[in-house]
Design an enzyme around this catalytic site. Structure first.
Site, PDB file in Angstrom:
ATOM      1  CG  ASP A   1     -30.825 -19.792  32.354  1.00  0.00           C
ATOM      2  OD1 ASP A   1     -30.477 -18.590  32.295  1.00  0.00           O
ATOM      3  OD2 ASP A   1     -30.010 -20.725  32.459  1.00  0.00           O
TER       4      ASP A   1
ATOM      5  CG  ASP B   1     -26.329 -22.341  28.387  1.00  0.00           C
ATOM      6  OD1 ASP B   1     -25.291 -21.754  28.007  1.00  0.00           O
ATOM      7  OD2 ASP B   1     -26.796 -22.228  29.525  1.00  0.00           O
TER       8      ASP B   1
ATOM      9  CB  SER C   1     -30.116 -21.407  36.512  1.00  0.00           C
ATOM     10  OG  SER C   1     -29.687 -22.006  37.709  1.00  0.00           O
ATOM     11  CB  CYS C   2     -26.490 -22.586  33.146  1.00  0.00           C
ATOM     12  SG  CYS C   2     -25.114 -23.371  32.296  1.00  0.00           S
ATOM     13  N   PRO C   3     -26.545 -25.690  34.535  1.00  0.00           N
ATOM     14  CG  PRO C   3     -25.360 -27.739  34.706  1.00  0.00           C
ATOM     15  CD  PRO C   3     -25.787 -26.504  35.508  1.00  0.00           C
TER      16      PRO C   3
END
Length: 81
Positions: free
Chosen positions: A44, A50, A17-19
């Protein structure tokens, strides 16, 4: 998908997941030659915006396509310099 480009390498970031999808994409694209296309496979949903935002703000890369299907997101990033 219309095959307007050849995939040079595939990066699997499923489960991250981010980042991390962006961090791993940047690292992988740095290792490729100019003109190469990196396929990034992610789970994600945030990776769509993103990676788009990262590519738009990063010199030397171009987001050429994104696809969504079966809870998997595929991003195609070309190294332009």
């Amino acid at each position: 998908m219309s095959a307007e480009f050849d995939i040079t390498e595939t990066l699997d970031v499923k489960g991250a997941s981010c980042p991390m999808p962006v961090v791993k994409t940047k690292s992988a694209i740095d290792d490729l030659a100019e003109g190469a296309v990196l396929e990034v496979v992610a789970t994600d949903p945030g990776s769509v915006s993103d990676i788009d935002g990262w590519a738009a703000g990063t010199k030397g890369v171009e987001l050429v396509d994104q696809e969504e299907g079966d809870d998997v997101y595929r991003h195609y990033v070309r190294k332009t310099e």
